[in-house]
Design a protein around this motif. Structure first.
Motif, PDB file in Angstrom:
ATOM      1  N   ARG A  50      35.762  42.621  40.420  1.00  0.00           N
ATOM      2  CA  ARG A  50      37.072  42.459  39.780  1.00  0.00           C
ATOM      3  C   ARG A  50      37.610  43.804  39.332  1.00  0.00           C
ATOM      4  O   ARG A  50      36.895  44.634  38.791  1.00  0.00           O
ATOM      5  CB  ARG A  50      36.965  41.528  38.582  1.00  0.00           C
ATOM      6  N   LEU A  51      38.897  43.996  39.577  1.00  0.00           N
ATOM      7  CA  LEU A  51      39.575  45.219  39.180  1.00  0.00           C
ATOM      8  C   LEU A  51      40.990  44.893  38.740  1.00  0.00           C
ATOM      9  O   LEU A  51      41.696  44.141  39.416  1.00  0.00           O
ATOM     10  CB  LEU A  51      39.622  46.211  40.349  1.00  0.00           C
ATOM     11  N   VAL A  52      41.364  45.434  37.603  1.00  0.00           N
ATOM     12  CA  VAL A  52      42.754  45.417  37.170  1.00  0.00           C
ATOM     13  C   VAL A  52      43.082  46.865  36.842  1.00  0.00           C
ATOM     14  O   VAL A  52      42.427  47.479  35.997  1.00  0.00           O
ATOM     15  CB  VAL A  52      42.990  44.524  35.930  1.00  0.00           C
ATOM     16  N   ALA A  53      44.059  47.423  37.533  1.00  0.00           N
ATOM     17  CA  ALA A  53      44.483  48.800  37.305  1.00  0.00           C
ATOM     18  C   ALA A  53      45.987  48.813  37.106  1.00  0.00           C
ATOM     19  O   ALA A  53      46.728  48.286  37.940  1.00  0.00           O
ATOM     20  CB  ALA A  53      44.102  49.681  38.490  1.00  0.00           C
ATOM     21  N   GLY A  69      42.545  42.003  41.396  1.00  0.00           N
ATOM     22  CA  GLY A  69      41.849  41.100  42.292  1.00  0.00           C
ATOM     23  C   GLY A  69      40.351  41.212  42.129  1.00  0.00           C
ATOM     24  O   GLY A  69      39.850  41.844  41.198  1.00  0.00           O
ATOM     25  N   ASP A  70      39.635  40.574  43.075  1.00  0.00           N
ATOM     26  CA  ASP A  70      38.173  40.639  43.062  1.00  0.00           C
ATOM     27  C   ASP A  70      37.661  40.502  44.488  1.00  0.00           C
ATOM     28  O   ASP A  70      38.419  40.236  45.409  1.00  0.00           O
ATOM     29  CB  ASP A  70      37.563  39.575  42.146  1.00  0.00           C
ATOM     30  N   ARG A  71      36.362  40.691  44.637  1.00  0.00           N
ATOM     31  CA  ARG A  71      35.734  40.670  45.954  1.00  0.00           C
ATOM     32  C   ARG A  71      35.903  39.322  46.650  1.00  0.00           C
ATOM     33  O   ARG A  71      36.088  39.256  47.857  1.00  0.00           O
ATOM     34  CB  ARG A  71      34.244  40.996  45.790  1.00  0.00           C
ATOM     35  N   ALA A  72      35.869  38.213  45.905  1.00  0.00           N
ATOM     36  CA  ALA A  72      35.940  36.870  46.497  1.00  0.00           C
ATOM     37  C   ALA A  72      37.338  36.510  47.001  1.00  0.00           C
ATOM     38  O   ALA A  72      37.487  35.943  48.079  1.00  0.00           O
ATOM     39  CB  ALA A  72      35.468  35.833  45.483  1.00  0.00           C
ATOM     40  N   SER A  73      38.366  36.841  46.222  1.00  0.00           N
ATOM     41  CA  SER A  73      39.721  36.420  46.597  1.00  0.00           C
ATOM     42  C   SER A  73      40.593  37.533  47.146  1.00  0.00           C
ATOM     43  O   SER A  73      41.708  37.280  47.588  1.00  0.00           O
ATOM     44  CB  SER A  73      40.409  35.765  45.401  1.00  0.00           C
ATOM     45  N   GLY A  74      40.109  38.763  47.136  1.00  0.00           N
ATOM     46  CA  GLY A  74      40.888  39.881  47.655  1.00  0.00           C
ATOM     47  C   GLY A  74      41.684  40.566  46.562  1.00  0.00           C
ATOM     48  O   GLY A  74      41.586  40.233  45.381  1.00  0.00           O
ATOM     49  N   TYR A  75      42.482  41.532  46.958  1.00  0.00           N
ATOM     50  CA  TYR A  75      43.210  42.384  46.017  1.00  0.00           C
ATOM     51  C   TYR A  75      44.700  42.398  46.340  1.00  0.00           C
ATOM     52  O   TYR A  75      45.103  42.254  47.490  1.00  0.00           O
ATOM     53  CB  TYR A  75      42.658  43.817  46.081  1.00  0.00           C
ATOM     54  N   ARG A  76      45.486  42.571  45.300  1.00  0.00           N
ATOM     55  CA  ARG A  76      46.945  42.642  45.449  1.00  0.00           C
ATOM     56  C   ARG A  76      47.427  43.942  44.816  1.00  0.00           C
ATOM     57  O   ARG A  76      47.094  44.252  43.674  1.00  0.00           O
ATOM     58  CB  ARG A  76      47.610  41.463  44.756  1.00  0.00           C
ATOM     59  N   LEU A  77      48.209  44.691  45.569  1.00  0.00           N
ATOM     60  CA  LEU A  77      48.782  45.952  45.115  1.00  0.00           C
ATOM     61  C   LEU A  77      50.290  45.797  45.015  1.00  0.00           C
ATOM     62  O   LEU A  77      50.936  45.375  45.973  1.00  0.00           O
ATOM     63  CB  LEU A  77      48.445  47.074  46.106  1.00  0.00           C
ATOM     64  N   GLN A  78      50.834  46.124  43.838  1.00  0.00           N
ATOM     65  CA  GLN A  78      52.281  46.089  43.639  1.00  0.00           C
ATOM     66  C   GLN A  78      52.734  47.466  43.157  1.00  0.00           C
ATOM     67  O   GLN A  78      52.196  48.003  42.180  1.00  0.00           O
ATOM     68  CB  GLN A  78      52.662  45.045  42.603  1.00  0.00           C
ATOM     69  N   VAL A  79      53.712  48.029  43.860  1.00  0.00           N
ATOM     70  CA  VAL A  79      54.323  49.298  43.482  1.00  0.00           C
ATOM     71  C   VAL A  79      55.834  49.062  43.505  1.00  0.00           C
ATOM     72  O   VAL A  79      56.486  49.239  44.533  1.00  0.00           O
ATOM     73  CB  VAL A  79      53.928  50.444  44.450  1.00  0.00           C
ATOM     74  N   ASN A  84      45.307  52.481  32.990  1.00  0.00           N
ATOM     75  CA  ASN A  84      44.427  51.532  32.306  1.00  0.00           C
ATOM     76  C   ASN A  84      43.624  50.783  33.355  1.00  0.00           C
ATOM     77  O   ASN A  84      44.184  50.317  34.346  1.00  0.00           O
ATOM     78  CB  ASN A  84      45.248  50.529  31.480  1.00  0.00           C
ATOM     79  N   LEU A  85      42.311  50.653  33.110  1.00  0.00           N
ATOM     80  CA  LEU A  85      41.423  50.032  34.084  1.00  0.00           C
ATOM     81  C   LEU A  85      40.512  49.001  33.434  1.00  0.00           C
ATOM     82  O   LEU A  85      40.011  49.224  32.335  1.00  0.00           O
ATOM     83  CB  LEU A  85      40.521  51.093  34.727  1.00  0.00           C
ATOM     84  N   LEU A  86      40.300  47.899  34.138  1.00  0.00           N
ATOM     85  CA  LEU A  86      39.246  46.942  33.838  1.00  0.00           C
ATOM     86  C   LEU A  86      38.463  46.787  35.132  1.00  0.00           C
ATOM     87  O   LEU A  86      39.030  46.420  36.166  1.00  0.00           O
ATOM     88  CB  LEU A  86      39.799  45.587  33.401  1.00  0.00           C
ATOM     89  N   MET A  87      37.162  47.118  35.086  1.00  0.00           N
ATOM     90  CA  MET A  87      36.325  47.078  36.286  1.00  0.00           C
ATOM     91  C   MET A  87      35.093  46.235  35.996  1.00  0.00           C
ATOM     92  O   MET A  87      34.398  46.472  35.013  1.00  0.00           O
ATOM     93  CB  MET A  87      35.904  48.500  36.669  1.00  0.00           C
ATOM     94  N   GLU A  88      34.837  45.238  36.860  1.00  0.00           N
ATOM     95  CA  GLU A  88      33.657  44.393  36.741  1.00  0.00           C
ATOM     96  C   GLU A  88      32.884  44.500  38.055  1.00  0.00           C
ATOM     97  O   GLU A  88      33.187  43.807  39.016  1.00  0.00           O
ATOM     98  CB  GLU A  88      34.058  42.946  36.458  1.00  0.00           C
ATOM     99  N   PRO A  89      31.878  45.372  38.108  1.00  0.00           N
ATOM    100  CA  PRO A  89      31.172  45.619  39.368  1.00  0.00           C
ATOM    101  C   PRO A  89      30.477  44.403  39.977  1.00  0.00           C
ATOM    102  O   PRO A  89      30.400  44.291  41.193  1.00  0.00           O
ATOM    103  CB  PRO A  89      30.140  46.696  39.018  1.00  0.00           C
ATOM    104  N   VAL A  90      29.980  43.485  39.167  1.00  0.00           N
ATOM    105  CA  VAL A  90      29.256  42.328  39.702  1.00  0.00           C
ATOM    106  C   VAL A  90      30.170  41.469  40.579  1.00  0.00           C
ATOM    107  O   VAL A  90      29.798  41.068  41.679  1.00  0.00           O
ATOM    108  CB  VAL A  90      28.634  41.489  38.563  1.00  0.00           C
ATOM    109  N   SER A  91      31.380  41.209  40.120  1.00  0.00           N
ATOM    110  CA  SER A  91      32.315  40.367  40.873  1.00  0.00           C
ATOM    111  C   SER A  91      33.280  41.181  41.731  1.00  0.00           C
ATOM    112  O   SER A  91      33.995  40.623  42.555  1.00  0.00           O
ATOM    113  CB  SER A  91      33.136  39.510  39.910  1.00  0.00           C
TER     114      SER A  91
END
Length: 154
Positions: free
Chosen positions: A48-51, A65-75, A39-46
């Protein structure tokens, strides 16, 4: 003589709208095989990604996460909990590596990306995608994505 003035062509790119997508997912690699849902939510302007990647009733991966605050990966299965300023800095287990939300959208909309091939297409773009590459240990791995849902917000 009547002269018609043609307005200049609109060269402004169309605004990048948020996209929600769902894919059937298959994986084969040195660590085993699996199937599930992406499942993906992608917002190219900001940026933002939720996968969320699910398989056999458990969440295998959460990337947000997003471009401004960075991204977090959890496995959880691999005890991975990493943060990075860009997507390119994060290893994406079970998925093709992408450098940005825009690159992910290009891969899903047009089938573009290293090791990516389009297996089936429809009017909306690639319906089935295949990626073949190497994991961080250099071993061969493959991912199949089968689009189930694609919604662009207006």
């Amino acid at each position: 003589m009547l002269v018609l003035q043609v307005p200049p062509a609109d060269v402004t790119p169309a605004p990048a709208v948020p996209v929600r997508a769902q894919y059937g997912w298959g994986y084969s690699g040195s660590g085993g095989e699996g199937t599930g849902t992406l499942n993906l939510l992608m917002e190219p302007v900001s940026g933002r990604l939720v996968a969320e990647l699910h398989g056999l009733g458990e969440r295998l991966l959460l990337l947000e996460g997003d471009r401004a605050s960075g991204y977090r990966l959890q496995v959880p299965r691999q005890k991975v909990d990493q943060r990075a300023a860009t997507l390119a800095e994060l290893p994406l287990p079970f998925l093709p590596q992408v450098a940005s939300v825009e690159a992910l959208l290009r891969m899903l909309r047009q089938g573009e990306g290293p090791g990516v091939s389009v297996l089936k297409k429809d009017a909306a773009g690639p319906r089935k995608l295949h990626w073949q590459g190497r994991d961080p240990q250099g071993k061969a791995e493959q991912v199949w994505l089968d689009r189930k849902r694609w919604e662009e917000s207006k």
